[in-house]
Design a protein around this motif. Sequence first.
Motif, PDB file in Angstrom:
ATOM      1  N   THR A  14       0.831  -1.212   0.000  1.00  0.00           N
ATOM      2  CA  THR A  14       0.000   0.000   0.000  1.00  0.00           C
ATOM      3  C   THR A  14       0.870   1.269   0.000  1.00  0.00           C
ATOM      4  OG1 THR A  14      -0.247  -0.149   2.396  1.00  0.00           O
ATOM      5  CG2 THR A  14      -2.027  -1.104   1.064  1.00  0.00           C
ATOM      6  N   THR A 119      -5.543  -8.636   5.131  1.00  0.00           N
ATOM      7  CA  THR A 119      -6.266  -9.906   5.136  1.00  0.00           C
ATOM      8  C   THR A 119      -6.296 -10.487   6.551  1.00  0.00           C
ATOM      9  OG1 THR A 119      -4.190 -11.043   4.713  1.00  0.00           O
ATOM     10  CG2 THR A 119      -5.543 -10.512   2.778  1.00  0.00           C
ATOM     11  N   THR A 123      -3.183 -10.730  10.264  1.00  0.00           N
ATOM     12  CA  THR A 123      -3.435 -10.246  11.635  1.00  0.00           C
ATOM     13  C   THR A 123      -2.598 -10.945  12.717  1.00  0.00           C
ATOM     14  OG1 THR A 123      -5.406 -11.636  11.919  1.00  0.00           O
ATOM     15  CG2 THR A 123      -5.753  -9.390  11.095  1.00  0.00           C
ATOM     16  N   ARG A 175       8.738 -16.559   7.732  1.00  0.00           N
ATOM     17  CA  ARG A 175       8.711 -17.285   6.430  1.00  0.00           C
ATOM     18  C   ARG A 175       8.550 -18.807   6.565  1.00  0.00           C
ATOM     19  NH1 ARG A 175       8.411 -12.801   5.271  1.00  0.00           N
ATOM     20  NH2 ARG A 175       9.948 -11.407   4.371  1.00  0.00           N
ATOM     21  N   PHE A 177       6.024 -20.463   8.209  1.00  0.00           N
ATOM     22  CA  PHE A 177       4.625 -20.890   8.147  1.00  0.00           C
ATOM     23  C   PHE A 177       3.851 -20.097   7.091  1.00  0.00           C
ATOM     24  CE2 PHE A 177       5.914 -21.827  12.548  1.00  0.00           C
ATOM     25  CZ  PHE A 177       5.588 -23.183  12.589  1.00  0.00           C
ATOM     26  N   PRO A 229      -5.379   8.075   6.605  1.00  0.00           N
ATOM     27  CA  PRO A 229      -5.664   8.078   5.165  1.00  0.00           C
ATOM     28  C   PRO A 229      -6.118   6.692   4.701  1.00  0.00           C
ATOM     29  CG  PRO A 229      -3.290   8.046   5.558  1.00  0.00           C
ATOM     30  CD  PRO A 229      -3.940   8.122   6.897  1.00  0.00           C
ATOM     31  N   ASN A 236       0.198   4.620   1.720  1.00  0.00           N
ATOM     32  CA  ASN A 236       0.790   4.639   3.068  1.00  0.00           C
ATOM     33  C   ASN A 236       0.716   3.254   3.681  1.00  0.00           C
ATOM     34  OD1 ASN A 236      -1.314   4.601   5.605  1.00  0.00           O
ATOM     35  ND2 ASN A 236      -2.343   5.187   3.719  1.00  0.00           N
ATOM     36  N   ASN A 237       1.445   3.059   4.791  1.00  0.00           N
ATOM     37  CA  ASN A 237       1.414   1.777   5.509  1.00  0.00           C
ATOM     38  C   ASN A 237       0.899   1.947   6.937  1.00  0.00           C
ATOM     39  OD1 ASN A 237       4.158   0.785   3.645  1.00  0.00           O
ATOM     40  ND2 ASN A 237       2.452  -0.596   3.940  1.00  0.00           N
TER      41      ASN A 237
HETATM   42  C1  FAD Z   1      -4.038   2.955   6.983  1.00  0.00           C
HETATM   43  C2  FAD Z   1      -3.486   1.777   7.761  1.00  0.00           C
HETATM   44  C3  FAD Z   1      -3.861   1.594   9.086  1.00  0.00           C
HETATM   45  C4  FAD Z   1      -3.382   0.504   9.824  1.00  0.00           C
HETATM   46  N1  FAD Z   1      -3.780   0.372  11.117  1.00  0.00           N
HETATM   47  C5  FAD Z   1      -3.308  -0.650  11.872  1.00  0.00           C
HETATM   48  C6  FAD Z   1      -3.707  -0.784  13.236  1.00  0.00           C
HETATM   49  O1  FAD Z   1      -4.518  -0.018  13.745  1.00  0.00           O
HETATM   50  N2  FAD Z   1      -3.179  -1.805  13.949  1.00  0.00           N
HETATM   51  C7  FAD Z   1      -2.292  -2.685  13.414  1.00  0.00           C
HETATM   52  O2  FAD Z   1      -1.848  -3.595  14.142  1.00  0.00           O
HETATM   53  N3  FAD Z   1      -1.910  -2.590  12.123  1.00  0.00           N
HETATM   54  C8  FAD Z   1      -2.386  -1.602  11.335  1.00  0.00           C
HETATM   55  N4  FAD Z   1      -1.995  -1.481  10.022  1.00  0.00           N
HETATM   56  C9  FAD Z   1      -1.027  -2.455   9.457  1.00  0.00           C
HETATM   57  C10 FAD Z   1      -1.689  -3.596   8.626  1.00  0.00           C
HETATM   58  O3  FAD Z   1      -2.933  -3.211   8.142  1.00  0.00           O
HETATM   59  C11 FAD Z   1      -1.829  -4.918   9.393  1.00  0.00           C
HETATM   60  O4  FAD Z   1      -0.590  -5.345   9.878  1.00  0.00           O
HETATM   61  C12 FAD Z   1      -2.445  -6.032   8.539  1.00  0.00           C
HETATM   62  O5  FAD Z   1      -2.795  -7.118   9.376  1.00  0.00           O
HETATM   63  C13 FAD Z   1      -1.531  -6.549   7.428  1.00  0.00           C
HETATM   64  O6  FAD Z   1      -2.278  -7.451   6.633  1.00  0.00           O
HETATM   65  P1  FAD Z   1      -1.892  -7.740   5.117  1.00  0.00           P
HETATM   66  O7  FAD Z   1      -2.783  -8.824   4.642  1.00  0.00           O
HETATM   67  O8  FAD Z   1      -1.909  -6.482   4.311  1.00  0.00           O
HETATM   68  O9  FAD Z   1      -0.409  -8.289   5.278  1.00  0.00           O
HETATM   69  P2  FAD Z   1       0.845  -7.941   4.353  1.00  0.00           P
HETATM   70  O10 FAD Z   1       1.227  -6.519   4.524  1.00  0.00           O
HETATM   71  O11 FAD Z   1       0.602  -8.437   2.976  1.00  0.00           O
HETATM   72  O12 FAD Z   1       1.960  -8.848   5.051  1.00  0.00           O
HETATM   73  C14 FAD Z   1       2.482  -8.484   6.325  1.00  0.00           C
HETATM   74  C15 FAD Z   1       3.405  -9.602   6.831  1.00  0.00           C
HETATM   75  O13 FAD Z   1       2.607 -10.760   7.098  1.00  0.00           O
HETATM   76  C16 FAD Z   1       3.062 -11.871   6.313  1.00  0.00           C
HETATM   77  N5  FAD Z   1       1.851 -12.584   5.904  1.00  0.00           N
HETATM   78  C17 FAD Z   1       0.695 -12.062   5.402  1.00  0.00           C
HETATM   79  N6  FAD Z   1      -0.178 -13.042   5.165  1.00  0.00           N
HETATM   80  C18 FAD Z   1       0.417 -14.200   5.521  1.00  0.00           C
HETATM   81  C19 FAD Z   1       0.018 -15.573   5.503  1.00  0.00           C
HETATM   82  N7  FAD Z   1      -1.196 -15.952   5.096  1.00  0.00           N
HETATM   83  N8  FAD Z   1       0.894 -16.510   5.947  1.00  0.00           N
HETATM   84  C20 FAD Z   1       2.126 -16.160   6.369  1.00  0.00           C
HETATM   85  N9  FAD Z   1       2.564 -14.875   6.416  1.00  0.00           N
HETATM   86  C21 FAD Z   1       1.716 -13.919   5.992  1.00  0.00           C
HETATM   87  C22 FAD Z   1       3.802 -11.253   5.126  1.00  0.00           C
HETATM   88  O14 FAD Z   1       4.759 -12.150   4.598  1.00  0.00           O
HETATM   89  C23 FAD Z   1       4.457 -10.058   5.810  1.00  0.00           C
HETATM   90  O15 FAD Z   1       5.581 -10.506   6.526  1.00  0.00           O
HETATM   91  C24 FAD Z   1      -2.479  -0.416   9.229  1.00  0.00           C
HETATM   92  C25 FAD Z   1      -2.094  -0.230   7.890  1.00  0.00           C
HETATM   93  C26 FAD Z   1      -2.597   0.845   7.157  1.00  0.00           C
HETATM   94  C27 FAD Z   1      -2.195   1.018   5.719  1.00  0.00           C
END
Ligand code: FAD
Length: 348
Positions: A14, A119, A123, A175, A177, A229, A236-237
């Motif tokens: 993102t 996703t 979490t 990496r 699991f 945002p 942003n992240n």
């Molecule tokens: C606007 C914004 C607000 C946010 N607010 C919060 C918040 O309030 N609290 C918070 O904790 N986080 C927050 N985040 C961070 C983020 O949304 C979370 O960490 C989210 O759970 C990441 O999910 P993703 O599917 O995008 O994972 P990705 O970014 O795609 O991956 C993150 C990590 O998880 C690993 N991963 C993902 N899926 C799997 C899988 N199925 N098996 C093994 N490894 C996996 C990836 O390899 C990587 O290491 C925010 C991000 C944004 C952009």
Amino acid sequence: MQIQENVSLKPYSTMRLGGNAKYLAEVHNKNELIELLQWSNGMQLPTVMIGEGSNIIWTDNGYSGLVIVNKISGFEVERIDTKQAKFTFGSGEPWDKTVQRTVELGYSGLEQLSYIPGTVGGTPVQNVGAYGQEISNVLVEVEAYDSQTDQFVIIPSEQCGFGYRTSRFKTNDKRRFFITAVSVKLTKQHLQPPFYTTLQQYFNDRNIHEYSPAIVRQAVIDIRTSKLPDPNEKANNGSFFSNPIVSDSVFEKLNQQFRDIPHWIVSKNKYKLSAAWLIEQSGFSKGFQDIDTGMGLWPKQALVVVNNSAKSAKDLQSFKDKIIKAVETKFDITLEQEPETITNPSDN
Ligand SMILES: Cc1cc2nc3c(=O)[nH]c(=O)nc-3n(C[C@H](O)[C@H](O)[C@H](O)COP(=O)(O)OP(=O)(O)OC[C@H]3O[C@@H](n4cnc5c(N)ncnc54)[C@H](O)[C@@H]3O)c2cc1C
């Protein structure tokens, strides 16, 4: 199942930066995952599974192996008694839609985690948390493919190594699991005050005294959308730096010099500081725009680094270095990046 070659990774973070993946494929079920892993093993490729890329940053070198984009679906409910149920979600389900479904069924436990991008599978990785709740508080178990033993395993919550924004999936077993499902235990009992400060303030301001999951979810969405945002509109992240945790001696020293330094006691002899406050005090106010790099800070929250017009991941790195250096110079504290930078084995 299609394996694409030489794919731009910009849409898969993102922050919308980064080079190309050598190979990239979407996975929709466990059989496809096994097939893909056998293929990448055969090719001796490094492999990473991602969700929506809301917590990752790619470098300009991209990824020299296989990127697996998780689309594994699923939503099952198993009633435990009249008040409680175990929910099992496919790890590729969009997180907020999943929270919404549990709330619509009248269950409490995830409503404070509403509107977090990503996703279900993302979490447990960083033990997502918001407004006083963390996924680890309700998580029962994780189903994953263990690349060390080449089989699916069930990992109970106690074995996930959860901590503040961390887990074994992010640290010791990074990496190893590939998470395919997440189970949580939710209840029909409503949350009760006191709530996390901003949430409590929201309820006080509106004279709200009922705390159904739907009401709490709406409050969280209102607060989040007013402050953060939408990654679909502004790259942003989320929080770019973690709030630093320091010892009492470090805190006392800082507090003598900066009497108004915001802080929270986290445990005996440990204090959490506000990374946003440290950044602002170091010369980077909310809405700061860095002309050199095209990066900036979100006008309503200094902790959110935004990509306004950056041309490469190097621009993000330069902007990040400027902030870290300024905070180190003023406070002698080194901020740590919260989203993970995914590198190639050959980059290190
Ligand atoms: C606007 C914004 C607000 C946010 N607010 C919060 C918040 O309030 N609290 C918070 O904790 N986080 C927050 N985040 C961070 C983020 O949304 C979370 O960490 C989210 O759970 C990441 O999910 P993703 O599917 O995008 O994972 P990705 O970014 O795609 O991956 C993150 C990590 O998880 C690993 N991963 C993902 N899926 C799997 C899988 N199925 N098996 C093994 N490894 C996996 C990836 O390899 C990587 O290491 C925010 C991000 C944004 C952009």
